[in-house]
Design a protein around this motif. Structure first.
Motif, PDB file in Angstrom:
ATOM      1  N   LEU A  54       0.825  -1.211   0.000  1.00  0.00           N
ATOM      2  CA  LEU A  54       0.000   0.000   0.000  1.00  0.00           C
ATOM      3  C   LEU A  54       0.861   1.263   0.000  1.00  0.00           C
ATOM      4  O   LEU A  54       0.540   2.235  -0.694  1.00  0.00           O
ATOM      5  N   ARG A  55       1.962   1.268   0.733  1.00  0.00           N
ATOM      6  CA  ARG A  55       2.864   2.422   0.723  1.00  0.00           C
ATOM      7  C   ARG A  55       3.488   2.618  -0.659  1.00  0.00           C
ATOM      8  O   ARG A  55       3.599   3.753  -1.140  1.00  0.00           O
ATOM      9  N   SER A  56       3.873   1.519  -1.303  1.00  0.00           N
ATOM     10  CA  SER A  56       4.438   1.609  -2.653  1.00  0.00           C
ATOM     11  C   SER A  56       3.397   2.132  -3.639  1.00  0.00           C
ATOM     12  O   SER A  56       3.724   2.898  -4.544  1.00  0.00           O
ATOM     13  N   LEU A  57       2.158   1.739  -3.444  1.00  0.00           N
ATOM     14  CA  LEU A  57       1.071   2.216  -4.296  1.00  0.00           C
ATOM     15  C   LEU A  57       0.886   3.723  -4.122  1.00  0.00           C
ATOM     16  O   LEU A  57       0.767   4.459  -5.103  1.00  0.00           O
ATOM     17  N   LEU A  58       0.899   4.189  -2.883  1.00  0.00           N
ATOM     18  CA  LEU A  58       0.738   5.623  -2.619  1.00  0.00           C
ATOM     19  C   LEU A  58       1.900   6.448  -3.165  1.00  0.00           C
ATOM     20  O   LEU A  58       1.717   7.585  -3.585  1.00  0.00           O
TER      21      LEU A  58
END
Length: 66
Positions: A54-58
């Protein structure tokens, strides 16, 4: 009544590895992540893997594809 979702052992690890290789988040991956997040018995290690995705997506390192 909520439907019961039972994840396959190792499914999260495999999914995170595939996402890391392709840098793409498919619809199937999104449903898998949703099911994993709703699973209250998910081990902490797998929760941290999901957080990493999720952090990589953001940050824009992973693209959402259909």
């Amino acid at each position: 009544m909520m439907p019961y979702v039972n994840l396959l052992p190792g499914a999260i690890t495999e999914m995170v590895a595939a996402i890391s290789d392709s840098h793409c988040l498919t619809k199937a991956d999104r449903y898998g992540l949703m099911a994993a997040i709703l699973d209250e018995s998910l081990p902490e290690e797998e929760r941290m893997c999901i957080d990493r995705v999720l952090r990589s997506l953001l940050r824009g390192k992973i693209a959402i594809v259909n």
